[in-house]
Design a protein around this motif. Structure first.
Motif, short mmCIF file in Angstrom:
data_model
loop_
_atom_site.label_atom_id
_atom_site.label_comp_id
_atom_site.label_asym_id
_atom_site.label_seq_id
_atom_site.Cartn_x
_atom_site.Cartn_y
_atom_site.Cartn_z
N ASP A 49 0.81 -1.22 0.00
CA ASP A 49 0.00 0.00 0.00
C ASP A 49 0.84 1.26 0.00
OD1 ASP A 49 -2.31 -1.51 -0.03
OD2 ASP A 49 -2.58 -1.43 2.15
N ASN A 50 2.05 1.17 0.53
CA ASN A 50 2.92 2.36 0.60
C ASN A 50 3.70 2.62 -0.70
OD1 ASN A 50 4.83 0.34 0.62
ND2 ASN A 50 5.72 0.89 2.61
N GLY A 51 3.42 1.80 -1.73
CA GLY A 51 4.08 1.98 -3.02
C GLY A 51 5.30 1.11 -3.22
N ALA A 52 5.80 0.50 -2.16
CA ALA A 52 6.96 -0.38 -2.29
C ALA A 52 6.54 -1.72 -2.90
CB ALA A 52 7.60 -0.61 -0.93
N ILE A 53 7.51 -2.39 -3.50
CA ILE A 53 7.28 -3.72 -4.06
C ILE A 53 8.27 -4.68 -3.42
CG2 ILE A 53 7.16 -5.14 -6.14
CD1 ILE A 53 6.82 -2.61 -7.78
N ASP A 54 7.74 -5.71 -2.78
CA ASP A 54 8.58 -6.77 -2.22
C ASP A 54 8.75 -7.84 -3.29
OD1 ASP A 54 8.65 -5.46 0.20
OD2 ASP A 54 6.94 -6.58 1.02
N GLY A 55 9.98 -8.11 -3.67
CA GLY A 55 10.23 -9.09 -4.72
C GLY A 55 11.16 -10.19 -4.28
N GLN A 56 10.97 -11.36 -4.86
CA GLN A 56 11.83 -12.51 -4.63
C GLN A 56 12.00 -13.27 -5.93
OE1 GLN A 56 10.01 -14.93 -1.58
NE2 GLN A 56 11.23 -13.99 0.04
N PHE A 57 13.14 -13.95 -6.06
CA PHE A 57 13.37 -14.87 -7.17
C PHE A 57 13.94 -16.15 -6.61
CE2 PHE A 57 16.32 -16.87 -10.17
CZ PHE A 57 15.47 -17.09 -11.24
N GLN B 95 11.56 0.02 -5.16
CA GLN B 95 10.98 0.80 -6.25
C GLN B 95 10.82 -0.04 -7.51
OE1 GLN B 95 9.65 3.87 -5.88
NE2 GLN B 95 10.17 3.41 -3.76
N ALA B 96 11.76 -0.96 -7.75
CA ALA B 96 11.72 -1.79 -8.95
C ALA B 96 10.96 -3.10 -8.71
CB ALA B 96 13.13 -2.09 -9.43
N GLY B 97 11.23 -3.75 -7.59
CA GLY B 97 10.55 -4.99 -7.28
C GLY B 97 11.13 -6.23 -7.95
N ALA C 115 2.77 0.84 -14.24
CA ALA C 115 3.96 0.92 -15.09
C ALA C 115 5.23 0.69 -14.28
CB ALA C 115 4.01 2.27 -15.80
N ARG C 116 5.27 -0.41 -13.57
CA ARG C 116 6.42 -0.79 -12.76
C ARG C 116 7.00 -2.07 -13.37
NH1 ARG C 116 5.21 1.16 -7.49
NH2 ARG C 116 7.30 0.56 -6.79
N PRO C 117 8.27 -2.36 -13.16
CA PRO C 117 8.93 -3.47 -13.85
C PRO C 117 8.21 -4.82 -13.81
CG PRO C 117 10.59 -2.10 -12.85
CD PRO C 117 9.25 -1.55 -12.39
#
Length: 200
Positions: free
Chosen positions: A28-36, A69-71, A100-102
């Protein structure tokens, strides 16, 4: 919004293997939590290599992105086009700034783009091959400038052509791969509003 993508890799001999899976969770705060994470089948593959030797070593288990920011890891964001191509994707799919985020942009590439990595929600993506009529480069250059100015109309006959070619080579300026009848390909760089020197 969550994005889950399968990451496929073109091996040097032309085969495709599924290397792993990336997951992005939009907060909700605009951040993206990403994992691979690499698939065990890829880790066991005799030709496996790390997609990013520094940030994605060949180890089992999820590996956090740490780029809110990218995620996605930088190696995956590099598979996207830069400024001009991303704006093309946004226009083509009517994306908001939030979309429009990665991670979401990668899901729209549909096997296109340059490089050895492919992304798909499920099955191995097949790059769409569309027969495009011959185009006059001056007309394409005019359409690209109109797009940069925000003046390219939805009914412009060259808009679908730009959608098809404008997101593949990346870069910040308008460019695309031009295929000749003899099978040769050329990288065509088009005039831009950012140019400080007039083209000869």
């Amino acid at each position: 919004m969550n994005v889950r993508l399968q990451v496929w890799l073109h091996l040097p001999d032309g085969r495709r293997v599924r290397a792993g899976e990336l997951v992005a969770v939009y907060r909700d705060n605009g951040a993206i939590d990403g994992q691979f994470r690499y698939l065990s089948s890829y880790l066991d593959h005799p030709e496996a290599f790390p997609l990013d030797p520094v940030n994605l070593p060949l180890v089992p288990g999820p590996q956090d992105v740490g780029r809110p920011q990218a995620g996605v890891h930088g190696v995956f964001e590099d598979a996207l086009p830069d400024d001009w191509g991303r704006r093309m994707l946004c226009r083509q799919y009517g994306l908001s700034d939030h979309q429009a985020r990665p991670p979401h942009l990668l899901s729209l590439m549909r096997g296109g783009g340059m490089g050895a990595l492919l992304f798909a929600r499920e099955h191995c993506p097949v790059q769409e091959t569309v027969e495009r009529p011959p185009m006059v480069l001056q007309d394409v250059a005019r359409a690209a400038l109109d797009f940069e100015k925000g003046e390219l109309k939805d009914n412009d006959p060259l808009l679908p052509y730009l959608y098809g070619v404008g997101t593949s080579p990346g870069g910040a300026r308008p460019k695309f791969l031009f295929a000749m009848d003899d099978g040769k390909h050329f990288l065509v760089k088009l005039p831009s509003l950012r140019d400080t020197v007039s083209p000869v």
